[in-house]
Each structure stands twice: as C-alpha cells, then as structure tokens.
Motif scaffolding. Structure first.
Motif, PDB file in Angstrom:
ATOM      1  N   MET A  59       0.851  -1.349   0.025  1.00 48.92           N
ATOM      2  CA  MET A  59      -0.012  -0.187   0.019  1.00 48.92           C
ATOM      3  C   MET A  59       0.655   1.317  -0.113  1.00 48.92           C
ATOM      4  N   LEU A  60       2.052   1.280   0.835  1.00 49.26           N
ATOM      5  CA  LEU A  60       2.878   2.476   0.927  1.00 49.26           C
ATOM      6  C   LEU A  60       3.456   2.679  -0.679  1.00 49.26           C
ATOM      7  N   SER A 103       9.907   6.866   2.426  1.00 46.39           N
ATOM      8  CA  SER A 103       9.617   8.319   2.038  1.00 46.39           C
ATOM      9  C   SER A 103      11.228   9.048   2.348  1.00 46.39           C
ATOM     10  N   ASP A 163       6.347   3.967   6.456  1.00 41.37           N
ATOM     11  CA  ASP A 163       6.293   4.869   5.731  1.00 41.37           C
ATOM     12  C   ASP A 163       7.422   6.093   5.864  1.00 41.37           C
ATOM     13  N   THR A 179       2.510   2.058  -3.341  1.00 45.92           N
ATOM     14  CA  THR A 179       1.432   2.440  -4.207  1.00 45.92           C
ATOM     15  C   THR A 179       1.069   4.163  -3.998  1.00 45.92           C
ATOM     16  N   CYS A 180       1.182   4.479  -2.588  1.00 53.45           N
ATOM     17  CA  CYS A 180       1.038   5.829  -2.244  1.00 53.45           C
ATOM     18  C   CYS A 180       2.151   6.755  -2.753  1.00 53.45           C
ATOM     19  N   HIS A 181       3.255   6.082  -2.636  1.00 54.66           N
ATOM     20  CA  HIS A 181       4.547   6.988  -2.951  1.00 54.66           C
ATOM     21  C   HIS A 181       5.118   7.105  -4.476  1.00 54.66           C
TER      22      HIS A 181
END
Length: 383
Positions: free
Chosen positions: A242-243, A285, A281, A245-247
């Motif tokens: 999921m992370l 990041s 996360d 995909t988000c980043h």
C-alpha cells in the motif's frame, strides 16, 4: 558487599585484645575488626583494606606509641579516608596530641585510659551511628545531584527542542504569510494559473508545518511514556504494498523505481499496525527523499530464526562514519541532502528507532559513501 572495618591501634597487645572483646559486644558480626601494634602496620592494613573495597568506619588509636605518635597515625589515615571517624586513647593529659588530632585528623572523640566500659561502648555506638548517617546523607546527596543533573539536561534539551522547533516552523510560516499577502495585494492582476501556483506553495508550506508538528507530538508522546503500543499479529506485506502505491507518484516525479522482493505470500509480525505503518512510511519516504533521480530503491522481505526482516536499499550518496554515529538522534542534520528540495525535520529516524524498540524490534543501517544505504528493521514473527 564488603563489611565495614573498625581498626584498633596500640603497642600493648593486652589492650588491643581487650578492645576487640568489648567492641564485639557492640557490633556483633556487622563489622570486621583489625588490630595493629604500630602506626606503619595500621597504614599498610588501611591501604590493603581500601584496595579490597572495604570502608573503614572507625579507628581507635593510642596516643603515645613508639616511632609514630597517635595523632600522626590518625592524620595519615584521615588523608587516606576522610570520612573515617577517629577516637584517641590517652593515658595522660596530652593536650598537644589531642589538639593536633582535632586539627589535622578531624578527631571525633578522645577517651582517657583506663576507660570506662560503658563510656567506650557508648562512644563506639554513637560513632558508628554518626558514620552511617553521614554515609546515608552522602548517598542521598549524590542521588539528588544525579536527579538535578537529569533535570538540567532535560531542561537544556527542552530549550534546544523549542529553539529548533521555532526555527523550523518560522520558515514555512513566513512563506505562507508571504504567498497570502501576494494574493491579497495582486489578486486583480493575477490569472487563474498564478493563483493556483501560489496556492500550491501555501499548501506545500502548510504540509511542511504539519509534518513537523506531528513529529514533535510523536516525540513528546514517546519521551513522556504516553505512546500506546498494542501488539497483535500483523501482516507486513500488504502495508508495504500500500505504501509503495501511495509513494509511486512522488517517486515517478524523480524517475525513481520502487521494487519489492518477497517469496512468501504472508509475513506476520507481532507489532502495532498503526506504528508499523508509520515506521515503514518514514523509511520508504526517506529513501525516495535522498535518492538521486533515475535510481532504484529495492525493498526485500525475508524470514529467519523467528524474525521477519524488511530491508530498504537505495542508491543514494551513502553515509559517512560520523553521520552513522548520530543517525538515530533527535534533530539530526545529516551530510546528504534531499535530492528534490524536500523538507526534513531531523526527527523521523529518531521516532523510527523508538517505535521499533518499543515493539521489541531492531533497526540498523549499513552504508558506505557513494555506495548507497540499506536500512533494516526486524520484528518477532507472529505465530
């Protein structure tokens, strides 16, 4: 713990034996008793006892002895052990010897020979009580000083914390103020594209402020013990997916490719789901933030010896030995700089380490200059 010692010094062996018998009635088995027939022997015994870790609580010395008088012996013992209490036995009115013992050896009391048994016992009891009260007071004083030192350190850290926070909040706040004033003063001359551009700048600055405030609150919760951890079986794989995909959008803007490697379909760990998401996360990041354009970030999951490990490897500039020494400290500004002008609070890795360790995990980094960095986190495997 070594027993404290009572030392008796007299050139008359009969008197030494008599002292030992009477002292035994007072102290039972709580102390060691050492006997010396002259000053030099007494000093040698004292040095040996102190080397072995014994406290010399009380010294009872005759005043008139060959080669070394009682006041001189007590003076030298005082130099070796200032807290030791000293009692002098005198067979005659030797006022000069007593005066010297008081002046140079901090004489506690003197008794005339032949002594009264009750007087001797009372003197020993009071001397030992005084000695232990002094030791207890010294211990409490030391503990109080340690507490004060901790409080001074915390106060200094608080001042530094507030100073850095105020400095880091000032920049985005000034930017927001400047962009807002531009809209107010030039709105009639600005087209829609310019207004949207300024609005994006305001939004970016507000995000920067929000990130810092959130991190400050996280640090406060961690250091005050208010961070609540609820351990339960959590699959780490879907959180990483999921992370990623988000980043992906941010990574693509820098032409960075995120690659995930795993063999199993499930990687259950014993952790707090929310905190685990926060840790991953931050690390992902960070990898994007410090990676050069057109590079690869590899994420790899593995299991070994009841531990689940996640490795995040980048192709960034790497870390010097000095950078690695302060990597997980608060407000750390490392030598590498974000490659897309992103903001860094200097708190992320500090929070990561504290959260990982609060869930019985481990976090570390392997890095070399110009060869990238790999961050590892390990958690106990959930059964």
């Amino acid at each position: 713990m070594s027993k404290p010692v009572i030392m008796c010094i007299d050139d008359d062996l009969t008197i030494l034996n008599s002292l030992e018998v009477e002292i035994r009635h007072v102290i039972k088995d709580n102390y060691l008793i050492e006997l010396a027939e002259n000053g030099m022997e007494a000093l040698e015994i004292c040095e040996e006892l102190m080397t072995e870790g014994h406290d010399i609580a009380l010294v009872i010395s005759d005043s008139l002895m060959p080669n070394m008088r009682g006041d001189e012996v007590l003076k030298r013992i005082h130099l070796l052990s200032p807290d030791t209490l000293k009692v002098m036995l005198t067979g005659q009115a030797d006022l000069d010897s007593i005066r010297k013992a008081v002046q140079y050896a901090n004489l506690y009391r003197y008794l005339s020979k032949p002594w009264q048994t009750d007087d001797l016992k009372l003197t020993i009891q009071e001397a030992l009580q005084s000695y232990h009260q002094t030791k207890l007071l010294a211990k409490h004083t030391e503990e109080l000083e340690c507490t004060n030192q901790v409080l001074r350190q915390l106060n200094q850290e608080k001042d530094e914390f507030l100073g850095i926070a105020a400095h880091d909040l000032k920049n985005p706040l000034s930017a927001i103020q400047g962009w807002a004033e531009m809209i107010l003063s030039d709105y009639d001359q600005m087209d829609k594209k310019e207004v949207l551009e300024v609005t994006h700048h305001i939004l970016a600055s507000s995000h920067q402020m929000f990130e810092l405030i959130r991190n400050l609150l996280d640090v406060h919760q961690i250091e005050s013990g208010q961070s609540k951890i609820k351990l339960s079986p959590v699959d780490i794989l879907p959180i990483i997916q999921m992370l990623i995909t988000c980043h992906t959008r941010w990574a693509k803007a820098k032409h960075i490719h995120l690659q995930l490697q795993h063999q199993d379909l499930i990687y259950p760990v014993l952790a707090d789901r929310h905190k685990l998401h926060q840790i991953l996360d931050n690390l992902i990041s960070n990898a994007i933030k410090y990676s050069p354009h057109h590079s690869l970030i590899q994420l790899k999951l593995s299991r070994e010896n009841h531990w689940v490990c996640c490795a995040i490897k980048d192709e960034g500039p790497g870390l010097s030995d000095l950078d690695q020494q302060c990597l997980f400290q608060k407000f750390t500004r490392l030598t590498p700089k974000p490659t897309g002008k992103e903001h860094s609070t200097g708190l992320g890795l500090f929070i990561v380490k504290k959260l990982v360790e609060s869930m019985n995990g481990k976090v570390w980094c392997n890095s070399q200059l110009r060869k990238g960095s790999t961050f590892f986190i390990e958690f106990p495997q959930a059964t």
